[in-house]
Structure formats: structure tokens, C-alpha cells
Scaffold this motif. Structure first.
Motif, PDB file in Angstrom:
ATOM      1  N   ILE A 218      -8.021  69.806  -7.930  1.00  0.00           N
ATOM      2  CA  ILE A 218      -8.834  69.483  -9.120  1.00  0.00           C
ATOM      3  C   ILE A 218      -8.361  70.339 -10.292  1.00  0.00           C
ATOM      4  O   ILE A 218      -8.211  69.843 -11.412  1.00  0.00           O
ATOM      5  N   GLU A 219      -8.120  71.613 -10.030  1.00  0.00           N
ATOM      6  CA  GLU A 219      -7.639  72.504 -11.092  1.00  0.00           C
ATOM      7  C   GLU A 219      -6.268  72.073 -11.605  1.00  0.00           C
ATOM      8  O   GLU A 219      -6.009  72.131 -12.806  1.00  0.00           O
ATOM      9  N   ASN A 220      -5.404  71.608 -10.706  1.00  0.00           N
ATOM     10  CA  ASN A 220      -4.092  71.114 -11.136  1.00  0.00           C
ATOM     11  C   ASN A 220      -4.221  69.857 -11.987  1.00  0.00           C
ATOM     12  O   ASN A 220      -3.507  69.702 -12.982  1.00  0.00           O
ATOM     13  N   LEU A 221      -5.139  68.963 -11.616  1.00  0.00           N
ATOM     14  CA  LEU A 221      -5.367  67.765 -12.427  1.00  0.00           C
ATOM     15  C   LEU A 221      -5.863  68.155 -13.817  1.00  0.00           C
ATOM     16  O   LEU A 221      -5.457  67.562 -14.817  1.00  0.00           O
ATOM     17  N   ALA A 222      -6.739  69.154 -13.882  1.00  0.00           N
ATOM     18  CA  ALA A 222      -7.300  69.587 -15.167  1.00  0.00           C
ATOM     19  C   ALA A 222      -6.222  70.110 -16.113  1.00  0.00           C
ATOM     20  O   ALA A 222      -6.384  70.049 -17.335  1.00  0.00           O
ATOM     21  N   LYS A 223      -5.128  70.592 -15.559  1.00  0.00           N
ATOM     22  CA  LYS A 223      -4.030  71.079 -16.394  1.00  0.00           C
ATOM     23  C   LYS A 223      -3.228  69.933 -17.015  1.00  0.00           C
ATOM     24  O   LYS A 223      -2.484  70.146 -17.962  1.00  0.00           O
ATOM     25  N   THR A 224      -3.382  68.731 -16.479  1.00  0.00           N
ATOM     26  CA  THR A 224      -2.568  67.606 -16.938  1.00  0.00           C
ATOM     27  C   THR A 224      -3.214  66.793 -18.047  1.00  0.00           C
ATOM     28  O   THR A 224      -2.531  66.057 -18.741  1.00  0.00           O
ATOM     29  N   SER A 225      -4.550  66.893 -18.185  1.00  0.00           N
ATOM     30  CA  SER A 225      -5.237  66.056 -19.169  1.00  0.00           C
ATOM     31  C   SER A 225      -6.612  66.632 -19.490  1.00  0.00           C
ATOM     32  O   SER A 225      -7.327  67.091 -18.598  1.00  0.00           O
ATOM     33  N   LEU A 226      -6.972  66.557 -20.761  1.00  0.00           N
ATOM     34  CA  LEU A 226      -8.317  66.975 -21.167  1.00  0.00           C
ATOM     35  C   LEU A 226      -9.394  66.077 -20.577  1.00  0.00           C
ATOM     36  O   LEU A 226     -10.556  66.471 -20.469  1.00  0.00           O
ATOM     37  N   ASN A 227      -9.017  64.862 -20.184  1.00  0.00           N
ATOM     38  CA  ASN A 227      -9.988  63.952 -19.581  1.00  0.00           C
ATOM     39  C   ASN A 227     -10.644  64.573 -18.351  1.00  0.00           C
ATOM     40  O   ASN A 227     -11.820  64.337 -18.087  1.00  0.00           O
ATOM     41  N   TRP A 228      -9.864  65.370 -17.608  1.00  0.00           N
ATOM     42  CA  TRP A 228     -10.433  65.995 -16.409  1.00  0.00           C
ATOM     43  C   TRP A 228     -11.476  67.047 -16.762  1.00  0.00           C
ATOM     44  O   TRP A 228     -12.472  67.203 -16.058  1.00  0.00           O
ATOM     45  N   LEU A 229     -11.266  67.760 -17.843  1.00  0.00           N
ATOM     46  CA  LEU A 229     -12.274  68.723 -18.282  1.00  0.00           C
ATOM     47  C   LEU A 229     -13.545  68.009 -18.721  1.00  0.00           C
ATOM     48  O   LEU A 229     -14.652  68.450 -18.410  1.00  0.00           O
ATOM     49  N   HIS A 230     -13.383  66.890 -19.410  1.00  0.00           N
ATOM     50  CA  HIS A 230     -14.554  66.091 -19.799  1.00  0.00           C
ATOM     51  C   HIS A 230     -15.266  65.543 -18.560  1.00  0.00           C
ATOM     52  O   HIS A 230     -16.495  65.538 -18.486  1.00  0.00           O
TER      53      HIS A 230
END
Length: 192
Positions: free
Chosen positions: A112-124
Motif C-alpha cells: 500500500i505504501e509503495n502504491l502511495a508513492k506512485t500516485s496522489l490518488n492513493w493518498l486520497h
């Protein structure tokens, strides 16, 4: 395993691109819990989020008197984790146990943390999930403090009619904040 249910759930947020949804699904692993098996036990640190494909889970903690207090029941098509432990990397105080045989799709925290590094959409996405958890907690508090046990049972029966009969009486009574005897009296007024 069919990932369509998870895909539809992720699409419902209207936030993630098809490629991001595929990345999330590819990062999941299938997990099956038999009835009474644990997703996590008190004292362990939660390192994943799971999506319930089928079955029921209960979250509970043990009181100072040794009583199991069920405070959450997770139904299919919902995300679930030991949230405080997941966020803080500290051991959890809760137990999450399968009420029935349960099928899950789990994703580890590091992915999940790796995905969050790829796109701001994951933080949202994470923000929306956190907000939903807060809203559910607030609704639960208001229900317990502001409505009768009969109303709480009626609401649960209305919203989860296909699953309520699979929840053992002691877990359901604890979840509703009543004794098993009181719950038995309430159930007499609601024929299935």
C-alpha cells in the motif's frame, strides 16, 4: 479467484484509474479463514488490509472481567483491518475472528505504501477510507447511546438480512449492547 467484487468496490470511489485498480488487485493475496480462525489476535501487529469477499468477521476485545465484547461485525464487500495497529505499527488490543468460513483478499502495508508513492490518488483513497472508518465509529456510538436495542436490532435486520442469522447469539447480543436474554425477547418480535 474472481476479483470482480473488489474491482467494483474500488471503482465505486470514482477516484482510481483502471491501471491503479489493476495494480491494487495484483498486490492482493487470497486468504481463507475457517470459522473461528483469527485474522489477528490481541498482542500482534497488523500489517495488512483485507477485503471481505464472503463470510463474516467480528472484532472484539476482552474486558477486565474477561468478557469478550464484540464492537464490530464486518460483512462482505467491506475493507477491514486492525486500524490503530495498522497505522501505528503497535500491537493491537483487538481480536478479529471469522464468524463463518470467510474468503478475503489481503494487501500488505508495504505494498500500500509503495502504491502511495506512485500516485496522489492513493493518498486520497486512504483519506477516504480513514474518513469512512471515523463516520462508522461515530454512527456506532450514536446508535449505542441514542437508540433502543430493539431499534438497533431492527436496523441490523433491515441492512443485513442475509447474514444476521449466521451470527451466534452471544456475539450479536454483545454487538447490540444487551444480554442474550434481552436479545431473545427482542427477536421474538421479528419473525424471519
Amino acid at each position: 479467484m474472481n476479483h470482480d467484487t473488489l474491482k467494483k468496490a474500488l471503482e465505486s470511489f470514482n477516484l482510481l484509474t483502471p491501471a491503479e485498480i489493476d495494480d491494487f488487485i495484483q498486490a492482493t493475496t487470497n486468504k481463507r479463514l475457517n470459522k473461528s480462525e483469527y485474522f489477528i489476535k490481541a498482542g500482534e501487529t497488523c500489517k495488512s488490509v483485507t477485503f471481505v469477499l464472503s463470510g463474516l468477521l467480528r472484532s472484539y476485545h476482552t474486558s477486565d472481567k474477561g468478557d469478550d465484547l464484540t464492537y464490530c461485525i464486518t460483512f462482505p464487500n467491506n475493507f477491514m483491518t486492525a486500524y490503530s495497529s495498522f497505522l501505528t505499527n503497535q500491537p493491537t488490543q483487538e481480536n478479529i475472528q471469522a464468524i463463518t468460513d470467510t474468503e478475503l483478499l489481503s494487501i500488505p502495508k508495504d505494498k500500500i505504501e509503495n502504491l502511495a508513492k506512485t500516485s496522489l490518488n492513493w493518498l486520497h483513497f486512504q483519506k477516504i477510507i480513514a474518513e469512512q472508518q471515523y463516520i462508522e465509529l461515530e454512527k456506532r456510538i450514536f446508535l449505542l447511546q441514542g437508540t433502543s436495542a430493539t431499534k438497533r436490532y431492527a436496523d441490523l435486520l433491515k441492512n443485513q438480512p442475509n447474514y444476521i442469522q449466521h451470527i451466534p447469539l452471544q456475539y450479536l447480543a454483545s454487538y447490540l449492547g444487551v444480554s442474550q436474554r434481552h436479545l431473545s425477547r427482542i427477536r421474538k418480535d421479528f419473525p424471519f
